[in-house]
Design a protein around this motif. Structure first.
Motif, mmCIF file in Angstrom:
data_model
loop_
_atom_site.group_PDB
_atom_site.id
_atom_site.type_symbol
_atom_site.label_atom_id
_atom_site.label_comp_id
_atom_site.label_asym_id
_atom_site.label_seq_id
_atom_site.Cartn_x
_atom_site.Cartn_y
_atom_site.Cartn_z
ATOM 1 N N ALA A 52 -1.957 23.161 -3.318
ATOM 2 C CA ALA A 52 -0.876 22.146 -2.946
ATOM 3 C C ALA A 52 -0.817 21.330 -1.860
ATOM 4 N N VAL A 53 -1.685 21.592 -0.916
ATOM 5 C CA VAL A 53 -2.048 20.753 0.217
ATOM 6 C C VAL A 53 -1.987 19.472 -0.087
ATOM 7 N N LYS A 54 -3.653 19.806 -0.799
ATOM 8 C CA LYS A 54 -4.353 18.723 -1.642
ATOM 9 C C LYS A 54 -3.505 17.655 -2.773
ATOM 10 N N ALA A 59 -0.283 12.274 -1.782
ATOM 11 C CA ALA A 59 1.153 12.052 -2.224
ATOM 12 C C ALA A 59 1.399 11.120 -0.657
ATOM 13 N N VAL A 60 1.019 11.705 0.052
ATOM 14 C CA VAL A 60 0.911 11.316 1.298
ATOM 15 C C VAL A 60 0.482 9.552 1.547
ATOM 16 N N GLU A 61 -0.511 9.794 1.022
ATOM 17 C CA GLU A 61 -2.414 7.867 0.744
ATOM 18 C C GLU A 61 -0.843 6.911 -0.141
ATOM 19 N N SER A 92 8.557 4.529 -5.526
ATOM 20 C CA SER A 92 8.615 3.610 -4.739
ATOM 21 C C SER A 92 8.480 4.732 -3.037
ATOM 22 N N THR A 93 8.920 4.522 -2.184
ATOM 23 C CA THR A 93 8.152 4.886 -0.742
ATOM 24 C C THR A 93 8.527 6.558 -0.777
ATOM 25 N N GLY A 94 10.279 6.290 -1.546
ATOM 26 C CA GLY A 94 11.205 7.466 -1.499
ATOM 27 C C GLY A 94 10.645 8.465 -2.556
ATOM 28 N N GLU A 95 9.637 7.464 -4.224
ATOM 29 C CA GLU A 95 9.833 8.734 -4.871
ATOM 30 C C GLU A 95 7.848 9.394 -4.275
ATOM 31 N N SER A 96 7.468 8.363 -3.121
ATOM 32 C CA SER A 96 6.072 9.695 -2.495
ATOM 33 C C SER A 96 6.585 10.836 -2.022
ATOM 34 N N PHE A 97 6.927 10.508 -1.210
ATOM 35 C CA PHE A 97 8.025 11.425 0.254
ATOM 36 C C PHE A 97 8.978 12.579 -0.488
ATOM 37 N N VAL A 100 5.111 14.500 -2.317
ATOM 38 C CA VAL A 100 5.321 15.548 -0.600
ATOM 39 C C VAL A 100 5.718 16.544 -0.318
ATOM 40 N N ASP A 101 7.280 16.932 -0.511
ATOM 41 C CA ASP A 101 8.433 17.289 -0.306
ATOM 42 C C ASP A 101 8.134 18.600 -1.176
ATOM 43 N N ARG A 102 8.159 18.623 -2.550
ATOM 44 C CA ARG A 102 7.831 19.411 -3.527
ATOM 45 C C ARG A 102 6.018 19.974 -3.262
ATOM 46 N N SER A 103 5.307 19.470 -2.693
ATOM 47 C CA SER A 103 4.302 20.395 -3.052
ATOM 48 C C SER A 103 3.922 20.994 -1.457
ATOM 49 N N LEU A 104 4.501 20.556 -0.195
ATOM 50 C CA LEU A 104 5.029 21.353 0.556
ATOM 51 C C LEU A 104 5.785 22.880 0.658
#
Length: 156
Positions: A52-54, A59-61, A92-97, A100-104
């Motif tokens: 999940a962290v990976k 997603a951050v990258e 979009s960057t929003g989609e990436s965010f 990240v949020d879901r993974s974390l």
């Protein structure tokens, strides 16, 4: 925020870069670092938590790559395209965010579940403690009575 400032957002961009360095530690995925995500990956004690962290790191990258693309569009005068790159539905960057949020969130829920399970096991292992304490107290009181009885018998 840089897009909202329309040309006066250098401070926001500097803040973004510093925060990203703190998140990834200035490292690439899979390399040891001193950022929040590498630290979280190192602390995860099983594959589900690490995965999940990976996923969050990837997603951050991706978020960073999309941010660079949006900045390039804004810097070249394509403000509307840059805005779509940031808040659009796809790519979009929003989609990436959100990724990240879901993974974390998944990683945090997994770790919380592990903690709760360990706490229940620890509590379960202490169930005999009150009975053991009572037994020791009774044994101690009985030993004191016997010991005092012997000392009194010596004086008779």
């Amino acid at each position: 925020m840089t897009l909202v400032a329309r040309g006066g957002g250098a401070a926001y961009e500097d803040s973004y870069r510093k925060q990203m360095a703190g998140i990834l530690g200035g490292q690439r995925l899979g390399e040891p670092g001193e950022g929040l995500l590498p630290d979280a990956r190192a602390l995860a004690d099983d594959a589900a938590g690490r995965d999940a962290v990976k996923e969050a790191e990837r997603a951050v990258e991706e978020w960073q790559r999309r941010h660079v693309a949006a900045r390039a569009k804004d810097d070249s005068g394509e403000y509307d395209a840059a805005v779509r790159q940031v808040i659009g539905a796809k790519g979009s960057t929003g989609e990436s965010f959100d990724r990240v949020d879901r993974s974390l969130s998944r990683a945090a829920a997994h770790e919380q579940d592990q903690f709760d399970r360990a706490a229940r096991q620890g509590r379960g292992r202490l169930t005999g403690l009150p009975a053991g304490a009572w037994a020791l107290a009774v044994l101690g009181a009985a030993a004191a009575v016997v010991g005092i009885g012997r000392r009194l018998a010596e004086y008779r």
